[in-house]
Design a protein around this motif. Structure first.
Motif: not given
Lengths: 229, 229
Positions: A47-48, A79, A134, A154-157, A168, A170-173, B51, B72, B75, B79, B172-173
């Motif tokens: 769906x996402x 980015x 990073x 660990x909070x990394x994009x 999706x 834990x996916x940011x972009x 999600x 988010x 994150x 950015x 995008x984010x």
């Protein structure tokens, strides 16, 4: 995978890409992009990912919107180019992603993590192979789930190539793309490398990468020596 | 809005947030976040937002996963902090977003674009109010559709606060959040401002913003002078 994870696009008309997509302003000519298959998804649609789907083929294959793939490669490059190259890590555990990731990293002077991803790599500073990225680029959030999870921990994009069957989480972009095909992976990583170099000012916006796309492709061995994963 | 745009979460159990969510490591104590209502969505759930949904309340309201909102914000701050503040533009056309956006921009020295968004603002260099952002933060992708469209047109990364009823087109984010409530908007922009300052090194990771959250809130006028949009 339950029924509700799949979406339907019955109401979308069946079109042919060549007729309908205007190739204006894409990073490569539309024919080149289409022939690399970066837009060919799977038969499963999460769906996402629906927002990135262009149509569904008569044989049930989801087709991604190539314009959005192109857009997201540009955004991701903007980015990535903001980070110290030595803090950008690209990951691929699956075979066809390894050469593209290694080439991408070689060209952009970033860090490749290919093959088996040992737990703790991003999250345990006492690991011998510990790296502290990073920003992380992931080739396949299913096959590279451990990398995605640790990056999120660990909070990394996290930037991921996502196919129509990917979650999706834990996916940011997202870069919507066929993340399984040999040619597709070569093309995506080549475009991303070129665009990162342009954003950094190491290439002008008209210049193309001196390394050809073919160099980003995993070579097939002779049938007798072919390696199956 | 057709039927297929809405998703179902029947199988999710009904839980109370206080019992289930562990507040460890959030940017503010869980009680503070919950009382600001940043997790309260709408009665409409777009598939792409599924999600980020934690549960559906018995009254049909979608509730967002506060942990993901928190993640988010971090994150997005990573950015945003990479850009020259004068190239970061935050947008809100709707009333309750204006003060939060203005305060955010004041604190982070970024650029506020509030009130009516005139076409051409990001895309027409001959406009008298033309701005050329390198990253755009949008409060409500429905109300601020023109800003989102123009940012996408000129290839600028778009970060949006997205509620359960929002489309993610050209976003995008995503920062999943209640983007309608007065307190919610104040809290989100306060947290984002603080986190941007921390990422820039202008605040340490333990320091909090000297400006209180209340200053980010749109004040309600006396009933006799209340302004309706």
């Amino acid at each position: 995978m339950s029924e509700r994870d799949e979406f339907e696009l019955n109401e979308l008309e069946l079109k042919t890409e060549e007729e309908e997509i205007s190739g204006d302003g894409l990073l490569l000519p539309i024919e080149v992009l289409l022939s690399s298959g970066i837009h060919i998804g799977t038969r499963m649609g999460m769906k996402a990912m629906e927002q990135f789907v262009y149509r569904i083929r008569p044989d049930g294959l989801y087709v991604l919107d190539i314009k959005q793939t192109d857009d997201r490669i540009r955004i991701a490059a903007k980015f990535i180019s903001r980070f110290d190259p030595s803090k950008v890590v690209a990951v691929s555990s699956r075979l066809y992603g390894r050469i593209p990731v290694q080439k991408f990293c070689e060209v952009s002077r970033t860090v490749a993590v290919v093959g088996r991803f040992l737990p703790g790599r991003f999250s345990n500073p006492t690991s011998t192979d510990y790296v502290a990225p990073e920003v992380v680029i992931v080739t396949d959030p299913s096959a590279d789930r451990q990398a995605v999870t640790e990056a999120a921990l660990v909070g990394v994009p996290v930037i991921t190539l996502c196919d129509t069957d990917n979650s999706l989480q834990d996916t940011d972009l997202v870069i919507p793309a066929n993340n399984k095909g040999r040619k597709s992976l070569a093309t995506i990583y080549w475009l991303l490398a070129q665009q990162v170099m342009r954003e950094r000012g190491e290439l002008s916006s008209e210049e193309t990468l001196s390394v050809p796309i073919e160099d980003f492709e995993t070579k097939l061995l002779e049938p007798s020596e072919e390696v199956f994963e």
